[in-house]
Design a protein around this motif. Structure first.
Motif, PDB file in Angstrom:
ATOM      1  N   VAL A  45     -82.193  44.874  45.929  1.00 49.26           N
ATOM      2  CA  VAL A  45     -81.842  45.503  47.203  1.00 49.26           C
ATOM      3  C   VAL A  45     -81.295  44.417  48.121  1.00 49.26           C
ATOM      4  O   VAL A  45     -81.945  43.388  48.332  1.00 49.26           O
ATOM      5  N   TYR A  46     -80.106  44.647  48.656  1.00 55.40           N
ATOM      6  CA  TYR A  46     -79.428  43.693  49.524  1.00 55.40           C
ATOM      7  C   TYR A  46     -79.108  44.367  50.852  1.00 55.40           C
ATOM      8  O   TYR A  46     -78.603  45.495  50.882  1.00 55.40           O
ATOM      9  N   VAL A  47     -79.408  43.696  51.944  1.00 51.33           N
ATOM     10  CA  VAL A  47     -79.042  44.181  53.270  1.00 51.33           C
ATOM     11  C   VAL A  47     -78.063  43.182  53.860  1.00 51.33           C
ATOM     12  O   VAL A  47     -78.410  42.024  54.118  1.00 51.33           O
ATOM     13  N   ASP A  48     -76.823  43.614  54.018  1.00 50.88           N
ATOM     14  CA  ASP A  48     -75.747  42.746  54.517  1.00 50.88           C
ATOM     15  C   ASP A  48     -75.686  41.434  53.734  1.00 50.88           C
ATOM     16  O   ASP A  48     -75.557  40.348  54.304  1.00 50.88           O
ATOM     17  N   GLY A  49     -75.815  41.557  52.412  1.00 47.53           N
ATOM     18  CA  GLY A  49     -75.668  40.406  51.531  1.00 47.53           C
ATOM     19  C   GLY A  49     -76.910  39.597  51.290  1.00 47.53           C
ATOM     20  O   GLY A  49     -76.889  38.655  50.495  1.00 47.53           O
ATOM     21  N   THR A  72     -81.187  41.885  38.790  1.00 54.01           N
ATOM     22  CA  THR A  72     -80.359  43.076  38.930  1.00 54.01           C
ATOM     23  C   THR A  72     -80.036  43.624  37.543  1.00 54.01           C
ATOM     24  O   THR A  72     -78.929  44.067  37.282  1.00 54.01           O
ATOM     25  N   ILE A  73     -81.041  43.611  36.670  1.00 51.88           N
ATOM     26  CA  ILE A  73     -80.849  44.064  35.301  1.00 51.88           C
ATOM     27  C   ILE A  73     -80.581  45.562  35.247  1.00 51.88           C
ATOM     28  O   ILE A  73     -79.912  46.060  34.349  1.00 51.88           O
ATOM     29  N   GLY A  74     -81.099  46.299  36.244  1.00 54.87           N
ATOM     30  CA  GLY A  74     -80.862  47.733  36.303  1.00 54.87           C
ATOM     31  C   GLY A  74     -79.707  48.116  37.204  1.00 54.87           C
ATOM     32  O   GLY A  74     -79.059  49.141  37.001  1.00 54.87           O
ATOM     33  N   GLY A  75     -79.445  47.296  38.213  1.00 51.14           N
ATOM     34  CA  GLY A  75     -78.378  47.596  39.154  1.00 51.14           C
ATOM     35  C   GLY A  75     -78.680  46.965  40.502  1.00 51.14           C
ATOM     36  O   GLY A  75     -79.566  46.115  40.626  1.00 51.14           O
ATOM     37  N   VAL A 128     -78.572  47.780  45.018  1.00 50.90           N
ATOM     38  CA  VAL A 128     -78.397  48.668  46.163  1.00 50.90           C
ATOM     39  C   VAL A 128     -77.971  47.814  47.344  1.00 50.90           C
ATOM     40  O   VAL A 128     -78.717  46.934  47.779  1.00 50.90           O
ATOM     41  N   ASN A 129     -76.763  48.062  47.834  1.00 54.36           N
ATOM     42  CA  ASN A 129     -76.232  47.338  48.992  1.00 54.36           C
ATOM     43  C   ASN A 129     -76.333  48.218  50.234  1.00 54.36           C
ATOM     44  O   ASN A 129     -75.762  49.312  50.280  1.00 54.36           O
ATOM     45  N   VAL A 130     -77.053  47.750  51.235  1.00 56.48           N
ATOM     46  CA  VAL A 130     -77.122  48.437  52.520  1.00 56.48           C
ATOM     47  C   VAL A 130     -76.226  47.678  53.492  1.00 56.48           C
ATOM     48  O   VAL A 130     -76.453  46.499  53.759  1.00 56.48           O
ATOM     49  N   ILE A 131     -75.196  48.346  53.999  1.00 56.82           N
ATOM     50  CA  ILE A 131     -74.193  47.715  54.857  1.00 56.82           C
ATOM     51  C   ILE A 131     -74.343  48.250  56.279  1.00 56.82           C
ATOM     52  O   ILE A 131     -74.186  49.455  56.531  1.00 56.82           O
ATOM     53  N   GLU A 155     -74.105  51.297  49.104  1.00 52.42           N
ATOM     54  CA  GLU A 155     -73.465  51.194  47.800  1.00 52.42           C
ATOM     55  C   GLU A 155     -74.557  51.064  46.737  1.00 52.42           C
ATOM     56  O   GLU A 155     -75.452  50.241  46.868  1.00 52.42           O
ATOM     57  N   VAL A 156     -74.485  51.886  45.708  1.00 54.72           N
ATOM     58  CA  VAL A 156     -75.425  51.811  44.593  1.00 54.72           C
ATOM     59  C   VAL A 156     -74.643  51.485  43.332  1.00 54.72           C
ATOM     60  O   VAL A 156     -73.807  52.278  42.886  1.00 54.72           O
ATOM     61  N   LEU A 157     -74.899  50.305  42.787  1.00 56.97           N
ATOM     62  CA  LEU A 157     -74.223  49.830  41.588  1.00 56.97           C
ATOM     63  C   LEU A 157     -75.138  50.076  40.396  1.00 56.97           C
ATOM     64  O   LEU A 157     -76.273  49.600  40.362  1.00 56.97           O
ATOM     65  N   ARG A 158     -74.645  50.814  39.401  1.00 52.83           N
ATOM     66  CA  ARG A 158     -75.460  51.155  38.244  1.00 52.83           C
ATOM     67  C   ARG A 158     -75.121  50.221  37.074  1.00 52.83           C
ATOM     68  O   ARG A 158     -73.963  49.915  36.826  1.00 52.83           O
ATOM     69  N   GLY A 159     -76.163  49.827  36.362  1.00 52.82           N
ATOM     70  CA  GLY A 159     -75.988  48.915  35.248  1.00 52.82           C
ATOM     71  C   GLY A 159     -76.182  47.477  35.685  1.00 52.82           C
ATOM     72  O   GLY A 159     -76.232  47.170  36.882  1.00 52.82           O
ATOM     73  N   PRO A 160     -76.342  46.554  34.717  1.00 51.44           N
ATOM     74  CA  PRO A 160     -76.640  45.157  35.059  1.00 51.44           C
ATOM     75  C   PRO A 160     -75.525  44.518  35.874  1.00 51.44           C
ATOM     76  O   PRO A 160     -74.342  44.662  35.572  1.00 51.44           O
ATOM     77  N   GLN A 161     -75.925  43.804  36.914  1.00 50.85           N
ATOM     78  CA  GLN A 161     -74.988  43.099  37.790  1.00 50.85           C
ATOM     79  C   GLN A 161     -75.287  41.603  37.685  1.00 50.85           C
ATOM     80  O   GLN A 161     -75.518  40.924  38.675  1.00 50.85           O
TER      81      GLN A 161
END
Length: 780
Positions: A122-126, A160-163, A165-168, A146-152
């Motif tokens: 989970v990321y809030v403004d980076g 971030t093995i599952g994905g 979540v970016n809160v902007i 933004e919700v990114l699915r899959g490993p990042q």
């Protein structure tokens, strides 16, 4: 609700969706012939790849929810996105009012304890949030999620093995004044007030925004024995952002936020009989399963009225964006965060103190990220360095006075725990995209991550029975040699990714990709004796002082398209994941066991996960919009090496249910089908304004909520229906909205606690009952 949902029809529908998506590029070329001006939200700009891009151009499985969409979904905090994004499970979790339990594509965190890392970042403004505690943010000042699915594993890396979540957040304007606010009153005496104001301090150079929320609601769960209320809300939060743009090439953002929560305990419901152990006469049932019958928002607790949950969470960050020349820019994100939760938890969810607990910890982290961005006609890329230093100190008290007796005479029993963990994480990464033509591009990335962890723990007992009093254990000091010699371990991993992308038209993207994800290993934060770190390997007991990292390779193909003048957009993908060494925290005792066992953490083996995902937005007219999402998930254990016991063969594959039978369990939090549809229709009232009717329906299929598939910890599948009506005054300066959530009064499980080795505890947590609300708001 059972899983009678017409899965075959949905699967046939998903095949049609994929076929339609494959045709989207051709349809996109016809867009110019369609009537222009149809409302569309597909020019949403996201930063999923660390640079600003149109959502339609990003060749990964990413969903974006704007603040307007979240408002229509009556979303208050991060859990409001549950059921609206394919194969994403995001709920309030693990017996706390502020924990975020997140699984994406069946990959998540096995335990809420602070020594276990999340699988979804989970990321809030980076800025990365290291713990799930305090991650259930109120969404009062956001621009979009933004919700990114899959490993990042390349650009995000850590856990971030599952994905991701970016809160902007909304950024202040240096040229205009903006303000908005709302006041909501609803059922259970809900009071929700939001406010946001942004104003330039120096025209074109300096601006400030300030936002705040007050969120309070009475409890939805009643204890019939005391008539006290639980599962309430009480949050006060704020954020301020100072934006300085000394020139067109330089921007600095200084951001500070604070969240304060004060709630009663969060109660679940006992789904299995609680077992009390008498040291002379043996075991007996202390309390039956479902003590008040089918769940009806009633549960009891042994906690006192002053034993609730408190959280203070704050942070500051400084982000600098500097354009060095025509092709290079630099971003720096420096952040410090402080997290202080004090939780009283009733794990057994009854009036008996089989396992009530206090968990308080102090976590702080410092992080620094540098990103060098390259932008040329043919070549675009991001190179970066990342550093995180996190320290967590905790004090825990487990109150278990109803767990043991002697000849039915009560015995007091309390366990005291103090532990300390320090994590240092280092990473270097790079990702480059080469455009062979205007249509064809290849992206390759690589990240190296190293993590150093140090952990120590001391636990002792206090009891009125001499044999149970003063039992102490120090980790690692009380382990036998050579395991008592050190409490530090290091993990590292290379996580590459590759994506081939093709754009047959401006508003269409096809892609195939492969990526690797990595989640750090760690120490078992529930170790109370050597038994908690002892596993059976080839028929022999072996001490395993820490669990190893887990990894996943995911292969994906997807398509995105917008056509008919923006009236229809589709985003679909198929994926296959090879998930290895997954971390599982399991109970050390059998169902109904008389003895109280241990809490081993296993690198249990392998999973194979594949699935289909699709999102469609349709605007039949200017006034009418329809949005759907569909996810199919096929998750299967290929191997489950359960070190709690050994089979006659000396191996223990597929024994994750500790009843003694060799069976194949299903992975937890992996519903085969999830589906949602939302619609709203705006009725113009001429000079009197606009009236909008809307609603959404969400389906989540059958899923297990415990690793070893406890019968009472299984959600059979449910529908959730919400509806709203909104009046917007002329000029959209103010509005009035009425809404209902859980219109059909669905009773559904969201999460669970499994501690079967302590009194056979198996506790389920449920979603909210039907609620209504009325909101008055303004914006300018």
């Amino acid at each position: 609700m059972s899983s009678f949902f017409p899965s075959r029809s949905l699967l046939r529908g998903s095949a049609a969706i994929l076929a339609l998506t494959a045709a989207a590029p051709a349809l996109a070329q016809e867009a110019s012939a369609a009537e222009p001006g149809v409302a569309t939200g597909n020019d949403v700009v996201v930063v999923a790849r660390k640079r600003a891009e149109r959502l339609l151009d990003v060749p990964i499985a990413v969903s974006a929810l704007t603040s307007d969409q979240l408002a229509k979904q009556q979303t208050i905090d991060l859990s409001g996105v549950q059921g609206t994004i394919p194969n994403v499970n995001l709920v309030q979790g693990r017996g706390s009012s502020s924990n975020a339990n997140i699984f994406i594509r069946g990959v998540g965190q096995p335990d809420a304890l602070q020594t276990f890392d999340p699988a979804v970042g989970v990321y809030v403004d980076g800025v990365y949030m290291s713990r799930i505690q305090g991650a259930l943010f109120n969404l009062y000042d956001i621009d979009h999620i933004e919700v990114l699915r899959g490993p990042q594993g390349t650009l995000y890396g850590k856990n971030t093995i599952g994905g991701a979540v970016n809160v902007i957040s909304r950024k202040p304007s240096t040229n205009e004044i903006h303000a908005m606010g709302s006041f909501t009153y609803g059922s259970y005496n809900q009071v929700l007030a939001n406010g946001y104001v942004s104003a330039p301090l120096v025209e074109g150079k300096l601006a400030l925004s300030v936002a705040g929320v007050y969120d309070k609601r009475d409890g939805t769960v009643t204890d019939p024995l005391t008539n006290r209320k639980y599962n309430d809300r009480d949050t006060l939060a704020g954020r301020a952002i100072l934006r300085w743009t000394p020139s067109s090439d330089v921007e600095f953002l200084l951001e500070g936020d604070y969240t304060r929560q004060r709630t009663a305990a969060t109660l679940g419901y006992a789904t299995a009989p609680l077992i009390q152990t008498d040291f002379v006469t043996g075991a007996r049932v202390l309390s039956p399963a479902y003590p008040y019958g089918p769940y009806n928002y009633k549960a009891s607790t042994g906690l006192g009225p002053d034993q609730g949950q408190r959280l203070d969470h704050w942070g500051v960050s400084l982000t600098g964006n500097i354009r060095l020349n025509d092709i290079l820019s630099l971003t720096s994100i420096t952040a410090y965060r402080d997290l202080r939760p004090d939780y009283y938890l009733d794990f057994d969810a009854t009036q008996y103190q089989v396992a009530d607990a206090f968990v308080g910890f102090r976590q702080h982290q410092f992080s620094q990220e540098l990103q060098l961005k390259l932008d040329t006609e043919k070549l675009k890329g991001v190179f970066g360095l990342y550093y995180l230093n996190e320290r967590v100190r905790s004090h825990q008290e487990s109150y278990d006075d109803a767990l043991f007796t002697v000849l039915k005479a009560p015995i007091t029993f309390t366990r005291l725990i103090d532990d300390n963990q320090n994590t240092k994480s280092y990473a270097a990464f790079g990702q480059l995209t080469y455009n062979f033509t205007d249509q064809l591009s290849l992206t390759g990335g690589l990240r190296y991550t190293r993590e150093d962890k140090t952990y120590s723990r001391f636990t002792t007992t206090v009891s009125s029975l001499a044999a149970l009093n003063g039992i102490s254990f120090a980790f690692p000091g009380n382990l036998p040699a050579p395991y008592n010699g050190g409490n530090s371990v290091s993990f590292d991993a290379w996580t590459p990714s590759a994506t081939l992308s093709y754009k047959p038209a401006r508003n269409a993207t096809l892609y195939v990709s492969a990526s690797r994800g990595f989640k750090s290993g760690g120490f078992n934060g529930r170790v109370n004796s050597a038994a908690d770190v002892t596993q059976i390997v080839d028929g022999k007991p072996v001490i395993v002082p820490y669990f190893k990292p887990e990894t996943v390779w995911t292969y994906e193909a997807g398509a995105k398209g917008e056509f008919l003048g923006g009236a229809v957009t589709i985003s679909s993908d198929v994926f296959y994941s090879d998930y290895r060494d997954f971390q599982a925290r399991v109970g050390g005792g059998a169902i109904g066991a008389t003895a109280n066992g241990s809490f081993p953490v296993l690198n249990a083996g392998k999973l194979r996960i594949w699935g289909v995902e699709s999102e469609i937005a349709v605007h039949p007219t200017r006034e009418w919009s329809i949005r759907t999402s569909f996810g199919y998930l096929n998750a299967k254990y290929l191997e489950f090496n359960d070190g709690r016991r050994t089979a006659p063969t000396g191996k223990d594959a597929f024994s994750c249910n500790p009843t003694g039978k060799q069976i194949t369990c299903k992975p937890a939090f992996a519903p085969p089908i999830n589906f949602s549809v939302a619609t709203d229709y705006a009725v113009p009232l001429g000079s009197a304004g606009t009236l909008t009717f809307g609603g959404d329906a969400r389906f989540v299929d059958k899923q297990w909520l415990s690793v070893d598939n406890r019968p009472g910890l299984m959600e059979k599948g449910y529908w959730l229906v919400n509806a709203f009506v909104q009046y917007d005054a002329p000029g959209n300066k103010w509005y009035l909205r009425g809404g209902v959530k859980n219109l059909t009064k669905a009773v559904y499980l969201t999460d669970a606690q499994e501690f079967s080795s302590v009194g056979n505890i198996q506790t389920a947590y449920y979603g909210d009952p039907r609620t209504w609300s009325g909101t008055l708001g303004f914006r300018f």
